[in-house]
Scaffold this motif. Structure first.
Motif, PDB file in Angstrom:
ATOM      1  N   THR A   1       0.833  -1.207   0.000  1.00 51.70           N
ATOM      2  CA  THR A   1       0.000   0.000   0.000  1.00 51.70           C
ATOM      3  C   THR A   1       0.869   1.259   0.000  1.00 51.70           C
ATOM      4  OG1 THR A   1      -1.752  -1.172   1.168  1.00 51.70           O
ATOM      5  CG2 THR A   1      -1.814   1.233   1.243  1.00 51.70           C
ATOM      6  N   LEU A   2       1.927   1.274   0.809  1.00 52.92           N
ATOM      7  CA  LEU A   2       2.827   2.426   0.827  1.00 52.92           C
ATOM      8  C   LEU A   2       3.484   2.648  -0.531  1.00 52.92           C
ATOM      9  CD1 LEU A   2       4.690   2.242   4.264  1.00 52.92           C
ATOM     10  CD2 LEU A   2       3.099   3.987   3.484  1.00 52.92           C
ATOM     11  N   VAL A   3       3.900   1.567  -1.180  1.00 53.02           N
ATOM     12  CA  VAL A   3       4.523   1.689  -2.498  1.00 53.02           C
ATOM     13  C   VAL A   3       3.538   2.270  -3.505  1.00 53.02           C
ATOM     14  CG1 VAL A   3       5.476   0.394  -4.435  1.00 53.02           C
ATOM     15  CG2 VAL A   3       6.228  -0.121  -2.121  1.00 53.02           C
ATOM     16  N   VAL A   4       2.307   1.783  -3.488  1.00 49.23           N
ATOM     17  CA  VAL A   4       1.296   2.259  -4.443  1.00 49.23           C
ATOM     18  C   VAL A   4       0.946   3.721  -4.185  1.00 49.23           C
ATOM     19  CG1 VAL A   4      -1.109   1.965  -5.165  1.00 49.23           C
ATOM     20  CG2 VAL A   4       0.369  -0.020  -4.926  1.00 49.23           C
ATOM     21  N   VAL A   5       0.745   4.090  -2.918  1.00 57.19           N
ATOM     22  CA  VAL A   5       0.382   5.471  -2.589  1.00 57.19           C
ATOM     23  C   VAL A   5       1.522   6.425  -2.937  1.00 57.19           C
ATOM     24  CG1 VAL A   5      -0.115   7.028  -0.659  1.00 57.19           C
ATOM     25  CG2 VAL A   5      -1.321   4.863  -0.849  1.00 57.19           C
ATOM     26  N   ALA A   6       2.737   6.077  -2.538  1.00 59.55           N
ATOM     27  CA  ALA A   6       3.882   6.942  -2.825  1.00 59.55           C
ATOM     28  C   ALA A   6       4.140   7.035  -4.324  1.00 59.55           C
ATOM     29  CB  ALA A   6       5.126   6.439  -2.102  1.00 59.55           C
TER      30      ALA A   6
ATOM     31  N   TYR B   1       1.473   9.304  -5.828  1.00 56.43           N
ATOM     32  CA  TYR B   1       1.736  10.705  -5.491  1.00 56.43           C
ATOM     33  C   TYR B   1       2.902  11.247  -6.324  1.00 56.43           C
ATOM     34  CZ  TYR B   1       2.368  14.903  -2.688  1.00 56.43           C
ATOM     35  OH  TYR B   1       2.464  16.203  -2.281  1.00 56.43           O
ATOM     36  N   LEU B   2       3.920  10.424  -6.505  1.00 56.71           N
ATOM     37  CA  LEU B   2       5.077  10.843  -7.297  1.00 56.71           C
ATOM     38  C   LEU B   2       4.691  11.098  -8.750  1.00 56.71           C
ATOM     39  CD1 LEU B   2       8.118  11.328  -7.361  1.00 56.71           C
ATOM     40  CD2 LEU B   2       8.402   8.906  -7.837  1.00 56.71           C
ATOM     41  N   VAL B   3       3.917  10.202  -9.334  1.00 55.70           N
ATOM     42  CA  VAL B   3       3.474  10.387 -10.720  1.00 55.70           C
ATOM     43  C   VAL B   3       2.583  11.618 -10.832  1.00 55.70           C
ATOM     44  CG1 VAL B   3       2.063   9.367 -12.550  1.00 55.70           C
ATOM     45  CG2 VAL B   3       3.743   7.965 -11.361  1.00 55.70           C
ATOM     46  N   ALA B   4       1.679  11.798  -9.882  1.00 58.65           N
ATOM     47  CA  ALA B   4       0.811  12.979  -9.898  1.00 58.65           C
ATOM     48  C   ALA B   4       1.643  14.256  -9.737  1.00 58.65           C
ATOM     49  CB  ALA B   4      -0.230  12.889  -8.788  1.00 58.65           C
ATOM     50  N   GLY B   5       2.684  14.205  -8.934  1.00 62.68           N
ATOM     51  CA  GLY B   5       3.553  15.362  -8.767  1.00 62.68           C
ATOM     52  C   GLY B   5       4.339  15.683 -10.020  1.00 62.68           C
ATOM     53  N   LEU B   6       4.777  14.649 -10.723  1.00 60.28           N
ATOM     54  CA  LEU B   6       5.519  14.881 -11.955  1.00 60.28           C
ATOM     55  C   LEU B   6       4.633  15.473 -13.051  1.00 60.28           C
ATOM     56  CD1 LEU B   6       7.759  11.692 -12.054  1.00 60.28           C
ATOM     57  CD2 LEU B   6       8.437  14.016 -11.489  1.00 60.28           C
ATOM     58  N   PHE B   7       3.348  15.190 -13.018  1.00 59.09           N
ATOM     59  CA  PHE B   7       2.406  15.770 -13.973  1.00 59.09           C
ATOM     60  C   PHE B   7       1.823  17.096 -13.495  1.00 59.09           C
ATOM     61  CE2 PHE B   7       2.069  11.345 -15.604  1.00 59.09           C
ATOM     62  CZ  PHE B   7       2.458  11.621 -16.913  1.00 59.09           C
ATOM     63  N   GLY B   8       2.251  17.567 -12.322  1.00 64.33           N
ATOM     64  CA  GLY B   8       1.815  18.861 -11.826  1.00 64.33           C
ATOM     65  C   GLY B   8       0.487  18.847 -11.099  1.00 64.33           C
ATOM     66  N   LEU B   9      -0.021  17.669 -10.767  1.00 65.89           N
ATOM     67  CA  LEU B   9      -1.300  17.574 -10.060  1.00 65.89           C
ATOM     68  C   LEU B   9      -1.155  17.699  -8.550  1.00 65.89           C
ATOM     69  CD1 LEU B   9      -2.777  14.607 -12.120  1.00 65.89           C
ATOM     70  CD2 LEU B   9      -3.228  17.042 -12.429  1.00 65.89           C
ATOM     71  N   MET B  10       0.019  17.369  -8.025  1.00 67.35           N
ATOM     72  CA  MET B  10       0.294  17.450  -6.591  1.00 67.35           C
ATOM     73  C   MET B  10       1.606  18.210  -6.403  1.00 67.35           C
ATOM     74  SD  MET B  10      -2.118  15.712  -5.146  1.00 67.35           S
ATOM     75  CE  MET B  10      -1.878  14.710  -3.736  1.00 67.35           C
TER      76      MET B  10
ATOM     77  N   TRP C   1      13.307  22.405   0.422  1.00 65.64           N
ATOM     78  CA  TRP C   1      14.019  21.391  -0.337  1.00 65.64           C
ATOM     79  C   TRP C   1      13.008  20.448  -0.955  1.00 65.64           C
ATOM     80  CZ3 TRP C   1      14.172  16.272   1.752  1.00 65.64           C
ATOM     81  CH2 TRP C   1      13.739  16.180   3.061  1.00 65.64           C
ATOM     82  N   ASN C   2      13.451  19.644  -1.844  1.00 64.75           N
ATOM     83  CA  ASN C   2      12.575  18.853  -2.690  1.00 64.75           C
ATOM     84  C   ASN C   2      11.807  17.781  -1.915  1.00 64.75           C
ATOM     85  OD1 ASN C   2      11.519  18.433  -5.165  1.00 64.75           O
ATOM     86  ND2 ASN C   2      13.396  17.692  -6.093  1.00 64.75           N
ATOM     87  N   ASN C   3      10.510  17.756  -2.094  1.00 65.83           N
ATOM     88  CA  ASN C   3       9.646  16.780  -1.441  1.00 65.83           C
ATOM     89  C   ASN C   3       9.758  15.404  -2.088  1.00 65.83           C
ATOM     90  OD1 ASN C   3       7.727  15.844   0.294  1.00 65.83           O
ATOM     91  ND2 ASN C   3       6.009  16.802  -0.707  1.00 65.83           N
ATOM     92  N   ILE C   4      10.393  15.316  -3.249  1.00 67.75           N
ATOM     93  CA  ILE C   4      10.514  14.041  -3.942  1.00 67.75           C
ATOM     94  C   ILE C   4      11.322  13.041  -3.106  1.00 67.75           C
ATOM     95  CG2 ILE C   4      12.574  14.591  -5.271  1.00 67.75           C
ATOM     96  CD1 ILE C   4      11.164  13.282  -7.669  1.00 67.75           C
ATOM     97  N   ARG C   5      12.227  13.520  -2.274  1.00 69.61           N
ATOM     98  CA  ARG C   5      13.015  12.635  -1.407  1.00 69.61           C
ATOM     99  C   ARG C   5      12.135  11.966  -0.363  1.00 69.61           C
ATOM    100  NH1 ARG C   5      17.701  16.991  -0.440  1.00 69.61           N
ATOM    101  NH2 ARG C   5      18.693  16.832  -2.473  1.00 69.61           N
ATOM    102  N   ILE C   6      11.196  12.702   0.189  1.00 69.26           N
ATOM    103  CA  ILE C   6      10.299  12.147   1.195  1.00 69.26           C
ATOM    104  C   ILE C   6       9.406  11.071   0.568  1.00 69.26           C
ATOM    105  CG2 ILE C   6       8.398  12.674   2.771  1.00 69.26           C
ATOM    106  CD1 ILE C   6       9.658  15.479   3.082  1.00 69.26           C
ATOM    107  N   ILE C   7       8.851  11.363  -0.597  1.00 65.08           N
ATOM    108  CA  ILE C   7       7.987  10.405  -1.287  1.00 65.08           C
ATOM    109  C   ILE C   7       8.777   9.156  -1.666  1.00 65.08           C
ATOM    110  CG2 ILE C   7       6.481  10.073  -3.268  1.00 65.08           C
ATOM    111  CD1 ILE C   7       5.494  12.084  -1.132  1.00 65.08           C
ATOM    112  N   SER C   8       9.992   9.339  -2.140  1.00 63.52           N
ATOM    113  CA  SER C   8      10.831   8.195  -2.498  1.00 63.52           C
ATOM    114  C   SER C   8      11.169   7.346  -1.271  1.00 63.52           C
ATOM    115  CB  SER C   8      12.117   8.670  -3.167  1.00 63.52           C
ATOM    116  OG  SER C   8      11.820   9.375  -4.330  1.00 63.52           O
ATOM    117  N   ALA C   9      11.427   7.996  -0.148  1.00 69.39           N
ATOM    118  CA  ALA C   9      11.726   7.262   1.081  1.00 69.39           C
ATOM    119  C   ALA C   9      10.531   6.438   1.542  1.00 69.39           C
ATOM    120  CB  ALA C   9      12.150   8.225   2.175  1.00 69.39           C
ATOM    121  N   ILE C  10       9.333   6.968   1.376  1.00 77.23           N
ATOM    122  CA  ILE C  10       8.126   6.220   1.746  1.00 77.23           C
ATOM    123  C   ILE C  10       7.971   4.997   0.847  1.00 77.23           C
ATOM    124  CG2 ILE C  10       5.606   6.325   1.815  1.00 77.23           C
ATOM    125  CD1 ILE C  10       5.917   9.264   2.714  1.00 77.23           C
TER     126      ILE C  10
END
Length: 68
Positions: free
Chosen positions: A18-23, A26-35, A44-53
């Motif tokens: 579930t964590l992998v799917v949610v993160a 969120y990462l894909v939505a962020g890359l498309f500018g939705l999140m 600093w970049n939030n992508i590190r937090i999402i990747s860590a999750i």
């Protein structure tokens, strides 16, 4: 899921996936500018937090599966 597994292992696997799917979502939505991928408070970049999750979820699922 395998009926021979302990229920806590099943829970660990389910939470990890579930964590992998949610993160990942969120990462894909962020890359498309939705999140937003940037926290204004931290500057600093939030992508590190999402990747860590996502990595945490992957590790949880791997530990849950064990030697199977």
């Amino acid at each position: 899921m395998n009926a021979r597994r302990h229920p806590l292992r099943n829970l660990l696997i389910g939470c990890g996936i579930t964590l992998v799917v949610v993160a990942g979502s969120y990462l894909v939505a962020g890359l498309f500018g939705l999140m937003p991928l940037e926290l204004e408070e931290l500057k600093w970049n939030n992508i590190r937090i999402i990747s860590a999750i996502a990595i945490l979820g992957c590790l949880m699922a791997a530990i849950g599966y064990g030697n199977e």
